[in-house]
Design a protein around this motif. Structure first.
Motif, PDB file in Angstrom:
ATOM      1  N   SER A   1       0.845  -1.189   0.000  1.00 20.28           N
ATOM      2  CA  SER A   1       0.000   0.000   0.000  1.00 20.28           C
ATOM      3  C   SER A   1       0.881   1.240   0.000  1.00 20.28           C
ATOM      4  N   VAL A   2       0.347   2.353  -0.490  1.00 17.82           N
ATOM      5  CA  VAL A   2       1.106   3.605  -0.425  1.00 17.82           C
ATOM      6  C   VAL A   2       1.318   4.036   1.022  1.00 17.82           C
ATOM      7  N   ARG A   3       0.506   3.511   1.910  1.00 13.48           N
ATOM      8  CA  ARG A   3       0.679   3.827   3.334  1.00 13.48           C
ATOM      9  C   ARG A   3       1.905   3.128   3.930  1.00 13.48           C
ATOM     10  N   ASP A   4       2.419   2.142   3.236  1.00 23.94           N
ATOM     11  CA  ASP A   4       3.582   1.400   3.720  1.00 23.94           C
ATOM     12  C   ASP A   4       4.896   1.951   3.179  1.00 23.94           C
ATOM     13  N   VAL A   5       4.839   3.015   2.393  1.00 27.41           N
ATOM     14  CA  VAL A   5       6.042   3.624   1.815  1.00 27.41           C
ATOM     15  C   VAL A   5       6.572   4.693   2.761  1.00 27.41           C
ATOM     16  N   ASP A   6       7.888   4.714   2.971  1.00 29.47           N
ATOM     17  CA  ASP A   6       8.512   5.766   3.782  1.00 29.47           C
ATOM     18  C   ASP A   6       8.790   6.970   2.872  1.00 29.47           C
ATOM     19  N   TRP A   7       7.758   7.752   2.603  1.00 35.05           N
ATOM     20  CA  TRP A   7       7.834   8.817   1.612  1.00 35.05           C
ATOM     21  C   TRP A   7       8.926   9.829   1.950  1.00 35.05           C
ATOM     22  N   ARG A   8       9.682  10.229   0.905  1.00 32.83           N
ATOM     23  CA  ARG A   8      10.795  11.161   1.066  1.00 32.83           C
ATOM     24  C   ARG A   8      10.630  12.348   0.121  1.00 32.83           C
ATOM     25  N   ILE A   9      11.292  13.429   0.431  1.00 32.02           N
ATOM     26  CA  ILE A   9      11.325  14.572  -0.473  1.00 32.02           C
ATOM     27  C   ILE A   9      12.004  14.156  -1.774  1.00 32.02           C
ATOM     28  N   GLY A  10      11.390  14.487  -2.884  1.00 35.71           N
ATOM     29  CA  GLY A  10      11.956  14.143  -4.185  1.00 35.71           C
ATOM     30  C   GLY A  10      11.403  12.880  -4.796  1.00 35.71           C
ATOM     31  N   ASP A  11      10.573  12.142  -4.054  1.00 40.88           N
ATOM     32  CA  ASP A  11       9.969  10.942  -4.612  1.00 40.88           C
ATOM     33  C   ASP A  11       9.022  11.287  -5.754  1.00 40.88           C
ATOM     34  N   VAL A  12       8.940  10.386  -6.718  1.00 39.94           N
ATOM     35  CA  VAL A  12       7.957  10.478  -7.791  1.00 39.94           C
ATOM     36  C   VAL A  12       7.046   9.263  -7.690  1.00 39.94           C
ATOM     37  N   ALA A  13       5.746   9.513  -7.561  1.00 37.83           N
ATOM     38  CA  ALA A  13       4.765   8.437  -7.537  1.00 37.83           C
ATOM     39  C   ALA A  13       4.309   8.189  -8.967  1.00 37.83           C
ATOM     40  N   VAL A  14       4.677   7.044  -9.516  1.00 34.80           N
ATOM     41  CA  VAL A  14       4.281   6.690 -10.879  1.00 34.80           C
ATOM     42  C   VAL A  14       3.000   5.869 -10.796  1.00 34.80           C
ATOM     43  N   LEU A  15       1.916   6.464 -11.245  1.00 35.54           N
ATOM     44  CA  LEU A  15       0.622   5.796 -11.182  1.00 35.54           C
ATOM     45  C   LEU A  15       0.473   4.892 -12.401  1.00 35.54           C
ATOM     46  N   ALA A  16       0.411   3.580 -12.155  1.00 34.87           N
ATOM     47  CA  ALA A  16       0.326   2.612 -13.246  1.00 34.87           C
ATOM     48  C   ALA A  16      -0.810   1.621 -13.024  1.00 34.87           C
ATOM     49  N   VAL A  17      -1.785   2.013 -12.204  1.00 32.69           N
ATOM     50  CA  VAL A  17      -2.969   1.183 -12.013  1.00 32.69           C
ATOM     51  C   VAL A  17      -3.930   1.426 -13.173  1.00 32.69           C
ATOM     52  N   LYS A  18      -4.917   0.531 -13.339  1.00 31.55           N
ATOM     53  CA  LYS A  18      -5.973   0.768 -14.303  1.00 31.55           C
ATOM     54  C   LYS A  18      -6.787   1.998 -13.866  1.00 31.55           C
ATOM     55  N   SER A  19      -7.359   2.685 -14.829  1.00 31.83           N
ATOM     56  CA  SER A  19      -8.030   3.956 -14.538  1.00 31.83           C
ATOM     57  C   SER A  19      -9.179   3.810 -13.540  1.00 31.83           C
ATOM     58  N   GLN A  20      -9.834   2.646 -13.514  1.00 34.32           N
ATOM     59  CA  GLN A  20     -10.935   2.457 -12.584  1.00 34.32           C
ATOM     60  C   GLN A  20     -10.475   2.431 -11.132  1.00 34.32           C
ATOM     61  N   ASP A  21      -9.175   2.272 -10.917  1.00 33.05           N
ATOM     62  CA  ASP A  21      -8.633   2.258  -9.558  1.00 33.05           C
ATOM     63  C   ASP A  21      -7.960   3.571  -9.168  1.00 33.05           C
ATOM     64  N   THR A  22      -7.939   4.534 -10.085  1.00 32.71           N
ATOM     65  CA  THR A  22      -7.153   5.749  -9.875  1.00 32.71           C
ATOM     66  C   THR A  22      -7.616   6.569  -8.688  1.00 32.71           C
ATOM     67  N   VAL A  23      -8.897   6.873  -8.616  1.00 34.38           N
ATOM     68  CA  VAL A  23      -9.390   7.791  -7.581  1.00 34.38           C
ATOM     69  C   VAL A  23      -9.109   7.252  -6.184  1.00 34.38           C
ATOM     70  N   ALA A  24      -9.368   5.971  -5.962  1.00 39.29           N
ATOM     71  CA  ALA A  24      -9.121   5.401  -4.634  1.00 39.29           C
ATOM     72  C   ALA A  24      -7.641   5.489  -4.277  1.00 39.29           C
ATOM     73  N   VAL A  25      -6.760   5.206  -5.232  1.00 41.18           N
ATOM     74  CA  VAL A  25      -5.324   5.280  -4.975  1.00 41.18           C
ATOM     75  C   VAL A  25      -4.896   6.717  -4.703  1.00 41.18           C
ATOM     76  N   LEU A  26      -5.405   7.656  -5.490  1.00 38.91           N
ATOM     77  CA  LEU A  26      -5.032   9.060  -5.296  1.00 38.91           C
ATOM     78  C   LEU A  26      -5.484   9.577  -3.931  1.00 38.91           C
ATOM     79  N   ASP A  27      -6.676   9.201  -3.517  1.00 40.76           N
ATOM     80  CA  ASP A  27      -7.161   9.645  -2.205  1.00 40.76           C
ATOM     81  C   ASP A  27      -6.276   9.098  -1.084  1.00 40.76           C
ATOM     82  N   GLU A  28      -5.888   7.842  -1.205  1.00 40.32           N
ATOM     83  CA  GLU A  28      -5.008   7.243  -0.197  1.00 40.32           C
ATOM     84  C   GLU A  28      -3.634   7.907  -0.235  1.00 40.32           C
ATOM     85  N   LEU A  29      -3.137   8.179  -1.440  1.00 41.41           N
ATOM     86  CA  LEU A  29      -1.821   8.809  -1.584  1.00 41.41           C
ATOM     87  C   LEU A  29      -1.828  10.227  -1.024  1.00 41.41           C
TER      88      LEU A  29
END
Length: 321
Positions: free
Chosen positions: A61-89
């Motif tokens: 999950s994106v919640r399990d990432v130790d996010w750092r300054i300079g990270d790039v989140a590459v969204l590669a999920v199917k479009s039907q999953d985008t909104v849920a992932v973006l809200d969590e991110l």
């Protein structure tokens, strides 16, 4: 710069492995059996020239990432999953750069509603994912085209840096200030994905059905005043940038939508491809009966767990399926 690849399927898995092999810092976000396989033995990438398994770090999950300054989140999920992932991110990394390496044109809109820095990525990458822990890419030696630009237009230092890293990883990648025009052109190509899923590309009626879908799309985009740079997919093949070749003696089996039905995921991306054209057509008074029919059929097949290629292109074009 670290790349957090959200969605380690056909596209995301290929990008993640190639970046990792080139020396970039990469984290994959996967789920279920695919995540377990990657954690247990690494992610295997098969291409026309070789097969290798790489120990890319993976989390669930994106919640399990130790996010750092300079990270790039590459969204590669199917479009039907985008909104849920973006809200969590947005809840855990509100300042991250989001790069949408996806089909369709709505993902960037959704990302821009939540994040200040959004990159659009044109994806022409013939890849497949059926087996946990395994991704197959059928072009070589260049696996795909991944052009990058800021959303909605332009480029910046981040676009240039991402494109340079992707190029170093073996992709054809450039910073493109009009990348959304290319993505609208790719949208027209991807309208046939639902047809491929429904009847299969070898159905004798498929070419006529695909052309009808595309013709409706062109009319709608013209009515909406949207510029679509068409022909990129054909151009890169004509120029020898992409060369489709068998992998372990097997040709690519189908589009990303075909793969969704084959894997029995229960969902399909047609709402964000054909549905984009249907919605724009409604807004601008342009009839879109073929795209509307394929959208209905594709979603019906996905929800019922129907195998790909079980419908007739002739009947779909006649509105009888």
């Amino acid at each position: 710069m670290r790349y957090v690849i959200i969605g380690a399927g056909a596209v995301g898995g290929t990008i993640g492995v190639r970046l990792y092999e080139s020396g970039q810092d990469v984290v994959l976000v996967a789920r279920g059996r695919h995540l377990a396989a990657i954690r247990d033995g690494g992610l295997r990438l098969d291409d026309p020239d070789r097969s290798r398994t790489v120990p890319v770090p993976a989390v669930g999950s994106v919640r399990d990432v130790d996010w750092r300054i300079g990270d790039v989140a590459v969204l590669a999920v199917k479009s039907q999953d985008t909104v849920a992932v973006l809200d969590e991110l947005a809840a855990v990394a509100p300042d991250v750069v989001v790069a949408c390496a996806q089909n369709g044109v709505g993902n960037e809109r959704a990302a821009a509603q939540r994040f200040a820095r959004v990159q659009a990525v044109l994806v022409i990458l013939p890849a497949e994912h059926y087996e946990p822990g395994v991704v197959v890419v059928t072009s070589g030696p260049v696996p795909g085209v991944l052009d990058v630009g800021t959303y909605p237009t332009g480029t910046d230092d981040v676009s240039e840096a991402i494109a340079a890293d992707l190029a170093a990883a073996g992709f054809s990648a450039h910073a493109d200030p009009a990348v959304m025009e290319a993505k609208y052109g790719k949208l027209l190509t991807n309208l046939a994905n639902a047809a491929d899923a429904a009847c299969g590309g070898d159905d004798p009626g498929f070419p006529a059905l695909a052309e009808a879908l595309t013709a409706e799309g062109r009319t709608v985009l013209d009515a909406a005043g949207i510029v679509a740079r068409t022909g990129e997919d054909q151009r890169v093949r004509d120029e020898g940038i992409l060369v489709d070749r068998p992998v372990a003696g097997q040709e690519r089996r189908g589009s990303s939508s075909w793969q969704s039905l084959q894997r029995g995921t229960g969902s399909i991306e047609a709402r964000f491809l054909n549905g984009e054209i249907v919605a724009l057509g409604s807004a601008h008074g342009v009839p879109t009966p073929v795209n509307a029919a394929l959208l209905r059929v594709a979603e019906e097949m996905a929800s019922h767990g129907e195998e790909p290629g079980t419908r007739s292109a002739e009947e779909l074009l006649a509105g009888k399926a």
